[in-house]
Design an enzyme around this catalytic site. Sequence first.
Site, PDB file in Angstrom:
ATOM      1  N   SER A   2       1.197  -1.603  -0.178  1.00 47.77           N
ATOM      2  CA  SER A   2      -0.076  -0.004  -0.059  1.00 47.77           C
ATOM      3  C   SER A   2       0.842   0.829   0.003  1.00 47.77           C
ATOM      4  O   SER A   2       2.199   0.969   0.864  1.00 47.77           O
ATOM      5  CB  SER A   2      -0.466   0.239   1.244  1.00 47.77           C
ATOM      6  OG  SER A   2      -1.562   1.495   1.452  1.00 47.77           O
ATOM      7  N   TYR A  16      -1.354  -0.307  10.885  1.00 48.15           N
ATOM      8  CA  TYR A  16      -1.477  -1.419   9.738  1.00 48.15           C
ATOM      9  C   TYR A  16      -0.918  -0.403   8.237  1.00 48.15           C
ATOM     10  O   TYR A  16       0.410  -1.437   7.994  1.00 48.15           O
ATOM     11  CB  TYR A  16      -2.870  -0.844   8.797  1.00 48.15           C
ATOM     12  CG  TYR A  16      -2.955  -0.602   7.435  1.00 48.15           C
ATOM     13  CD1 TYR A  16      -3.887  -2.230   6.652  1.00 48.15           C
ATOM     14  CD2 TYR A  16      -3.075   0.503   6.107  1.00 48.15           C
ATOM     15  CE1 TYR A  16      -3.467  -2.261   5.037  1.00 48.15           C
ATOM     16  CE2 TYR A  16      -3.146   0.092   5.137  1.00 48.15           C
ATOM     17  CZ  TYR A  16      -3.620  -1.408   4.256  1.00 48.15           C
ATOM     18  OH  TYR A  16      -3.876  -2.185   3.238  1.00 48.15           O
TER      19      TYR A  16
HETATM   20  N1  LIG Z   1      -9.151  -0.644  -0.791  1.00 48.77           N
HETATM   21  C1  LIG Z   1      -7.736   0.104  -0.890  1.00 48.77           C
HETATM   22  O1  LIG Z   1      -7.981   1.336  -0.900  1.00 48.77           O
HETATM   23  C2  LIG Z   1      -6.712  -0.292  -0.375  1.00 48.77           C
HETATM   24  C3  LIG Z   1      -5.303   0.570  -0.905  1.00 48.77           C
HETATM   25  C4  LIG Z   1      -3.932  -0.249   0.115  1.00 48.77           C
HETATM   26  C5  LIG Z   1      -4.334  -2.130  -0.687  1.00 48.77           C
HETATM   27  N2  LIG Z   1      -4.725  -1.581  -0.398  1.00 48.77           N
HETATM   28  C6  LIG Z   1      -4.252  -3.536  -0.017  1.00 48.77           C
HETATM   29  O2  LIG Z   1      -5.244  -3.853  -1.461  1.00 48.77           O
HETATM   30  C7  LIG Z   1      -5.169  -5.454  -0.504  1.00 48.77           C
HETATM   31  C8  LIG Z   1      -6.932  -5.614  -1.351  1.00 48.77           C
HETATM   32  O3  LIG Z   1      -7.635  -4.735  -0.411  1.00 48.77           O
HETATM   33  P1  LIG Z   1      -9.613  -4.817  -0.698  1.00 48.77           P
HETATM   34  O4  LIG Z   1      -9.577  -2.800  -1.047  1.00 48.77           O
HETATM   35  O5  LIG Z   1      -9.464  -5.323  -2.123  1.00 48.77           O
HETATM   36  O6  LIG Z   1     -10.413  -5.052   0.471  1.00 48.77           O
HETATM   37  P2  LIG Z   1     -11.520  -5.861   0.303  1.00 48.77           P
HETATM   38  O7  LIG Z   1     -12.202  -5.743  -0.778  1.00 48.77           O
HETATM   39  O8  LIG Z   1     -11.777  -6.030   2.399  1.00 48.77           O
HETATM   40  O9  LIG Z   1     -10.957  -7.375   0.491  1.00 48.77           O
HETATM   41  C9  LIG Z   1      -9.671  -7.655   1.734  1.00 48.77           C
HETATM   42  C10 LIG Z   1      -9.571  -9.620   0.135  1.00 48.77           C
HETATM   43  O10 LIG Z   1      -9.270 -10.175   1.560  1.00 48.77           O
HETATM   44  C11 LIG Z   1      -9.730 -11.113   2.524  1.00 48.77           C
HETATM   45  N3  LIG Z   1      -9.407 -11.676   3.855  1.00 48.77           N
HETATM   46  C12 LIG Z   1      -9.433 -10.752   4.899  1.00 48.77           C
HETATM   47  N4  LIG Z   1      -8.812 -11.114   5.669  1.00 48.77           N
HETATM   48  C13 LIG Z   1      -8.443 -13.105   5.612  1.00 48.77           C
HETATM   49  C14 LIG Z   1      -7.810 -13.822   6.232  1.00 48.77           C
HETATM   50  N5  LIG Z   1      -7.840 -14.390   7.593  1.00 48.77           N
HETATM   51  N6  LIG Z   1      -7.966 -14.676   5.457  1.00 48.77           N
HETATM   52  C15 LIG Z   1      -7.875 -14.985   3.954  1.00 48.77           C
HETATM   53  N7  LIG Z   1      -9.102 -13.860   3.378  1.00 48.77           N
HETATM   54  C16 LIG Z   1      -8.451 -13.205   4.430  1.00 48.77           C
HETATM   55  C17 LIG Z   1     -11.310 -11.139   2.670  1.00 48.77           C
HETATM   56  O11 LIG Z   1     -11.591 -12.108   2.460  1.00 48.77           O
HETATM   57  P3  LIG Z   1     -12.824 -13.475   2.982  1.00 48.77           P
HETATM   58  O12 LIG Z   1     -13.490 -11.665   4.186  1.00 48.77           O
HETATM   59  O13 LIG Z   1     -13.502 -14.116   2.618  1.00 48.77           O
HETATM   60  O14 LIG Z   1     -11.919 -13.911   3.166  1.00 48.77           O
HETATM   61  C18 LIG Z   1     -11.143  -9.983   0.928  1.00 48.77           C
HETATM   62  O15 LIG Z   1     -11.671 -11.115   0.104  1.00 48.77           O
HETATM   63  C19 LIG Z   1      -5.256  -5.906   0.710  1.00 48.77           C
HETATM   64  O16 LIG Z   1      -3.466  -5.991   0.859  1.00 48.77           O
HETATM   65  C20 LIG Z   1      -5.413  -4.163   1.223  1.00 48.77           C
HETATM   66  O17 LIG Z   1      -4.676  -3.586   2.569  1.00 48.77           O
HETATM   67  C21 LIG Z   1      -6.458  -1.399  -0.432  1.00 48.77           C
END
Ligand SMILES: NC(=O)c1ccc[n+]([C@@H]2O[C@H](COP(=O)([O-])OP(=O)(O)OC[C@H]3O[C@@H](n4cnc5c(N)ncnc54)[C@H](OP(=O)(O)O)[C@@H]3O)[C@@H](O)[C@H]2O)c1
Length: 275
Positions: A137, A149
Amino acid sequence: MPTALVTGASRGLGAVFADRLARRGIDLVLVARDRAGLERTAATVRGHGAVAEVLVADLADPAARAAVELRLSDADRPVDMLVNNAGFEVSDEFVNSELRDLQTQIDTNISAVMSLTHSALPGMIARGSGSVINVASFAGYLPSPGSSYASTKAWVLAFTDTMAASLAGSGVGMIALCPGRMLTGKHKAPDSPSPLWLEPTTVVEQCLRDLGRGRTLCTPGWIYRTVVGTLEMPRRSLRAAAKLAGRGRTQQRPKADAQGDTQSFTRSPSLNGVA
Ligand SMILES: NC(=O)c1ccc[n+]([C@@H]2O[C@H](COP(=O)([O-])OP(=O)(O)OC[C@H]3O[C@@H](n4cnc5c(N)ncnc54)[C@H](OP(=O)(O)O)[C@@H]3O)[C@@H](O)[C@H]2O)c1
């Protein structure tokens, strides 16, 4: 067909990765806790004519994670690409957060990335091809006060940096994806368009393109790219100086096979050219 394993594929960025890879003819192993979400992604993948395997696992739980590690190290069903995408944020102030939740954040955002990569790499190195995408990130570069985080994502950046250098010449590529704010998860679209908000499909496409070019860091969005490019400048100079002095990390070669034979890495990354 090559196969990619994507963690956090039940929604958000992970589901977009699965979709874009399936469109390129890559079969998918989809990992997360929410079976219904994984089945929705699997249906999309199958709609593109690719094979989708669903693996329900809580990556914060070492016992549950073991099934994913086994899948990654299965020599009979090689995984050519690992996308370490699953992650979450404990957004409360550190001192107001439950220690248990902070530990789960480390287990998901750090321990799972380390152990899954550890399971995937030996086979990739022995085959001389493969790739790992680690979703970090922008917060890993510029932490803001409050949540812890950012520190977990700083680890992902440092880990990828080290590993990518160690893998040079092995045919295995590794890249850190460093997005800013994305319209996924709990985020709601801003009232007016802003270059600070990134569209997940654009983010994934940029990442696959940069991986194909052999890059080790992808920062989508011109504002984020400018900031990160500036912050990276001193590190790039240091790395170049270390290389000139013959003391770069690329001198340490990972072992190529179970026997521990050291391979002379000369191959260029394959499957990295997914773009
Ligand atoms: N959204 C942003 O603005 C942003 C910015 C920078 C980086 N990121 C990073 O991008 C990645 C994806 O984020 P997103 O925005 O797509 O988030 P999201 O929509 O909340 O999705 C997160 C995913 O991670 C899975 N997950 C979380 N905890 C888990 C666990 N203990 N075991 C297995 N799976 C788990 C969730 O699946 P389940 O709940 O089904 O387990 C879900 O599929 C993350 O690493 C996040 O830190 C996001």
